[in-house]
Design an enzyme around this catalytic site. Structure first.
Site, mmCIF file in Angstrom:
data_model
loop_
_atom_site.group_PDB
_atom_site.id
_atom_site.type_symbol
_atom_site.label_atom_id
_atom_site.label_comp_id
_atom_site.label_asym_id
_atom_site.label_seq_id
_atom_site.Cartn_x
_atom_site.Cartn_y
_atom_site.Cartn_z
ATOM 1 N N GLY A 211 -1.086 0.990 -7.083
ATOM 2 C CA GLY A 211 -0.585 2.339 -7.338
ATOM 3 C C GLY A 211 -0.132 2.990 -6.051
ATOM 4 O O GLY A 211 0.213 2.317 -5.074
ATOM 5 N N SER A 212 -0.164 4.314 -6.053
ATOM 6 C CA SER A 212 0.381 5.066 -4.920
ATOM 7 C C SER A 212 -0.647 5.193 -3.790
ATOM 8 O O SER A 212 -1.859 5.146 -4.041
ATOM 9 C CB SER A 212 0.779 6.460 -5.403
ATOM 10 O OG SER A 212 -0.344 7.071 -5.993
ATOM 11 N N PRO A 213 -0.196 5.389 -2.560
ATOM 12 C CA PRO A 213 -1.142 5.573 -1.454
ATOM 13 C C PRO A 213 -2.082 6.774 -1.689
ATOM 14 O O PRO A 213 -3.259 6.709 -1.338
ATOM 15 C CB PRO A 213 -0.227 5.814 -0.241
ATOM 16 C CG PRO A 213 1.053 5.118 -0.598
ATOM 17 C CD PRO A 213 1.203 5.280 -2.091
ATOM 18 N N VAL B 249 -3.349 8.011 -4.575
ATOM 19 C CA VAL B 249 -4.457 7.645 -5.473
ATOM 20 C C VAL B 249 -5.289 6.522 -4.830
ATOM 21 O O VAL B 249 -6.505 6.464 -5.005
ATOM 22 C CB VAL B 249 -3.934 7.252 -6.883
ATOM 23 C CG1 VAL B 249 -5.076 6.839 -7.790
ATOM 24 C CG2 VAL B 249 -3.162 8.421 -7.511
ATOM 25 N N GLY B 250 -4.640 5.684 -4.040
ATOM 26 C CA GLY B 250 -5.370 4.635 -3.317
ATOM 27 C C GLY B 250 -6.515 5.226 -2.484
ATOM 28 O O GLY B 250 -7.600 4.647 -2.398
ATOM 29 N N GLU C 237 -3.175 -2.272 -3.484
ATOM 30 C CA GLU C 237 -1.765 -2.695 -3.485
ATOM 31 C C GLU C 237 -0.937 -1.423 -3.667
ATOM 32 O O GLU C 237 -0.767 -0.949 -4.794
ATOM 33 C CB GLU C 237 -1.515 -3.689 -4.629
ATOM 34 C CG GLU C 237 -2.272 -4.990 -4.483
ATOM 35 C CD GLU C 237 -1.694 -5.895 -3.400
ATOM 36 O OE1 GLU C 237 -0.506 -5.730 -3.049
ATOM 37 O OE2 GLU C 237 -2.425 -6.755 -2.901
ATOM 38 N N CYS D 29 8.025 -1.602 -6.360
ATOM 39 C CA CYS D 29 7.326 -1.232 -5.126
ATOM 40 C C CYS D 29 7.956 -1.887 -3.894
ATOM 41 O O CYS D 29 7.892 -1.347 -2.798
ATOM 42 C CB CYS D 29 5.856 -1.614 -5.214
ATOM 43 S SG CYS D 29 5.611 -3.366 -5.526
HETATM 44 P P1 NAD Z 1 -0.522 5.980 -9.473
HETATM 45 O O1 NAD Z 1 -1.249 5.862 -8.189
HETATM 46 O O2 NAD Z 1 -0.133 7.321 -9.958
HETATM 47 O O3 NAD Z 1 -1.394 5.338 -10.674
HETATM 48 C C1 NAD Z 1 -1.946 4.044 -10.606
HETATM 49 C C2 NAD Z 1 -3.188 3.962 -11.480
HETATM 50 O O4 NAD Z 1 -4.144 4.908 -11.032
HETATM 51 C C3 NAD Z 1 -2.949 4.269 -12.959
HETATM 52 O O5 NAD Z 1 -3.661 3.324 -13.732
HETATM 53 C C4 NAD Z 1 -3.502 5.660 -13.146
HETATM 54 O O6 NAD Z 1 -4.050 5.880 -14.421
HETATM 55 C C5 NAD Z 1 -4.576 5.755 -12.087
HETATM 56 N N1 NAD Z 1 -4.712 7.109 -11.536
HETATM 57 C C6 NAD Z 1 -3.734 8.012 -11.316
HETATM 58 N N2 NAD Z 1 -4.231 9.143 -10.775
HETATM 59 C C7 NAD Z 1 -5.561 8.927 -10.628
HETATM 60 C C8 NAD Z 1 -6.634 9.735 -10.117
HETATM 61 N N3 NAD Z 1 -6.440 10.963 -9.664
HETATM 62 N N4 NAD Z 1 -7.873 9.191 -10.132
HETATM 63 C C9 NAD Z 1 -8.092 7.947 -10.609
HETATM 64 N N5 NAD Z 1 -7.109 7.163 -11.101
HETATM 65 C C10 NAD Z 1 -5.876 7.642 -11.122
HETATM 66 O O7 NAD Z 1 0.734 5.011 -9.337
HETATM 67 P P2 NAD Z 1 1.895 4.750 -10.364
HETATM 68 O O8 NAD Z 1 2.731 5.969 -10.497
HETATM 69 O O9 NAD Z 1 1.338 4.139 -11.613
HETATM 70 O O10 NAD Z 1 2.705 3.603 -9.628
HETATM 71 C C11 NAD Z 1 3.662 3.856 -8.654
HETATM 72 C C12 NAD Z 1 3.130 3.527 -7.270
HETATM 73 O O11 NAD Z 1 2.550 2.242 -7.273
HETATM 74 C C13 NAD Z 1 4.233 3.489 -6.233
HETATM 75 O O12 NAD Z 1 3.761 4.017 -5.032
HETATM 76 C C14 NAD Z 1 4.507 2.004 -6.080
HETATM 77 O O13 NAD Z 1 5.115 1.644 -4.871
HETATM 78 C C15 NAD Z 1 3.122 1.458 -6.214
HETATM 79 N N6 NAD Z 1 3.155 0.062 -6.612
HETATM 80 C C16 NAD Z 1 2.668 -0.862 -5.755
HETATM 81 C C17 NAD Z 1 2.716 -2.201 -6.094
HETATM 82 C C18 NAD Z 1 2.187 -3.270 -5.184
HETATM 83 O O14 NAD Z 1 2.007 -4.386 -5.664
HETATM 84 N N7 NAD Z 1 1.938 -3.002 -3.910
HETATM 85 C C19 NAD Z 1 3.273 -2.586 -7.312
HETATM 86 C C20 NAD Z 1 3.745 -1.606 -8.158
HETATM 87 C C21 NAD Z 1 3.675 -0.280 -7.819
#
Ligand code: NAD
Length: 461
Positions: free
Chosen positions: A190-192, A194-195, A212, A246
């Site tokens: 996901g995003s940095p 939320v990471g 990731e 991504c």
């Molecule tokens: P996101 O971080 O918003 O969400 C990812 C996951 O986290 C989802 O399952 C969501 O339900 C959960 N989540 C969201 N907010 C949360 C919170 N406050 N607390 C706990 N869990 C929460 O990311 P996204 O919008 O789903 O994806 C887009 C991002 O992911 C982009 O930054 C993209 O570059 C990255 N991405 C990375 C890879 C990789 O392999 N490195 C692959 C695909 C996407």
């Protein structure tokens, strides 16, 4: 599902894990085989869901999600015997007779949290790694890819060992409750932003994480590059999946003397790929939802549009777009674009490129188009990124022999192929010291054997 149920779910997986059922190579192979079969038998449902959520065509659906996930499972099946073999390493003389090896033991009960843009790959490829490593897993697909999340939740219990694997659908409240459980590994895509939340939650129990994440991937086009090929390869990976990738090239850094010709090739490539009206092309996708549409539409006021720029909110359509004249302070350059918009920015020298990359957060991918090896190697040697591609872009996840993942702000830990197996296992060093030679002279009182102890000191590692 409430908190208590999650506690019960994790406890049940842990008891099952502790029976040892997930450790045998036979169980792992059966699960990997079942996963590949699951993908094959449910491919129509997966294509339909990807069309519903992202208006993804079948070719790209296979490339990034459907066939991709089956291939990842088959790759693991082919290599699992090798991966599981303990690695023999030299034994120091003073520990002879004996032998020393590195085992790869399962971590235990794992949590996999996915993102929405490649909703099957981002849940099933980590799951392949979890299975190969001999773990159980709870899978939390992204709620944003609504139809795909349902397919994941529907098919996994029908094919995989239900005592070892479960899917929890949901958004922030469900993920937050899951994060309160006690895991042996959290694998997050996901995003940095939320990471950081995931990392903080994991820190409470010292749970290891693989993160990731995303970011802005700089794509360098040097004056020596084959500009037509560069334009076609960049356009392909910027506009595929409506830009929701991504590893996509986020922005182009180009030498001024190459810019006009590159822009002409970019225009041609977009027209060749998607026709005069990309909205009518069956191969061009749609942005995931209105919120993302509004964010992307906002970027279209940054700089000057030289290609595209059309939008249709009711259809979640943003045309393949090229911007020039953006400033580093514009929102389009402050955030990961993650959509079909490509700023093209002039740079004057290799030093400027290196400075640009190093003063921004570490990207997931760095791409260099050039026919000058010195330029390529200087840029690679002076910068940091999760992975890099030369004279192409965004292809690194398709090569299972490459470690895939970020560094710094784009994440930590790698996976795919053997690297996934390693991410989901503990490298456990074991010394097997033979019991039958145990001379008194190695124990105190040392004074009696002073010379010998000095020698042992020299031999000790
Ligand atoms: P996101 O971080 O918003 O969400 C990812 C996951 O986290 C989802 O399952 C969501 O339900 C959960 N989540 C969201 N907010 C949360 C919170 N406050 N607390 C706990 N869990 C929460 O990311 P996204 O919008 O789903 O994806 C887009 C991002 O992911 C982009 O930054 C993209 O570059 C990255 N991405 C990375 C890879 C990789 O392999 N490195 C692959 C695909 C996407």
């Amino acid at each position: 599902m409430g908190d208590l149920d999650y506690t019960g779910l994790v406890a049940a997986q842990r008891s099952y894990y502790l029976t040892g059922a997930t450790r045998s190579v036979q169980w792992r192979k059966a699960q990997l085989h079942a996963l590949a079969t699951m993908v094959t038998e449910n491919s129509e449902a997966m294509y339909d869901a990807l069309w519903h959520d992202l208006r993804r065509n079948r070719y790209d659906a296979d490339l990034m999600d459907v066939a991709y996930s089956a291939k990842e499972a088959l790759h693991a099946l082919r290599h699992i015997d090798d991966w599981m073999k303990p690695e023999r390493v030299p034994t120091p003389v003073i520990m002879e007779p004996g032998h020393t090896e590195v085992r790869r033991d399962p971590l235990g009960v794992t949590l996999i949290i996915g993102a929405w843009n490649e909703p099957f790959m981002l849940t099933l490829a980590p799951l392949v790694a979890a299975i190969a490593g001999g773990n159980t897993a709870v899978i939390k697909p992204s709620e944003v890819a609504v139809a795909c999340s349902k397919v994941v939740a529907d098919m996994i219990p029908r094919y995989l060992d239900p005592q070892a694997f479960a899917v929890v659908e949901g958004a922030v409240p469900e993920t937050t409750a899951l994060l309160e459980q006690n895991w042996d590994l959290i694998f997050f895509t996901g995003s940095p932003g939320v990471g950081k939340i995931i990392h903080q939650a994991a820190a409470k129990q010292l749970t290891p994480v693989v993160l990731e994440l995303g970011g802005k991937n700089p794509t360098v086009v040097h004056s020596s590059a084959d500009l037509r090929t560069a334009a076609r390869r960049i356009a392909y990976m910027r506009y595929i999946n409506a830009g929701h990738i991504c590893t996509a090239p986020d922005h182009v850094l180009i030498w001024p003397e190459a810019k006009d010709e590159f822009l002409d090739h970019l225009k041609d490539a977009i027209r060749e790929f998607y026709g005069e009206d990309p909205q009518a092309s069956p191969d061009f996708g749609r942005v995931i939802n209105e919120r993302t549409f509004d964010r992307l539409a906002g970027y279209l006021t940054n700089g000057t549009i030289v290609v595209g720029g059309q939008t249709d909110r009711a259809d979640r359509y943003v045309a393949p777009t090229v911007l020039v004249g953006v400033s580093e302070d514009d929102p389009v350059m402050k955030e990961e674009i993650f959509g079909p918009i490509l700023p093209v920015i002039e740079v004057a020298s290799v030093d400027e490129v290196i400075d640009w990359v190093n003063r921004h957060p570490e990207p997931l991918g760095l791409y260099v188009f050039s026919r000058d090896e010195q330029v390529i190697e200087r840029i690679l040697d002076s910068t940091e990124s999760g992975d890099a591609v030369v004279n192409d872009c965004a292809l690194q996840p398709l090569i299972p022999e490459l470690p895939f993942g970020g560094v710094g702000n784009s994440g930590m830990g790698k996976y795919h192929g053997r690297f996934g197996f390693e991410a989901f296992t503990n490298a456990r060093g074991v010394l097997y010291h033979a019991p039958f030679v145990d001379p008194d002279i190695k124990y105190p009182p040392y004074g009696e054997h002073k010379g010998l102890h000095e020698m042992i000191g020299r031999l000790a590692p």
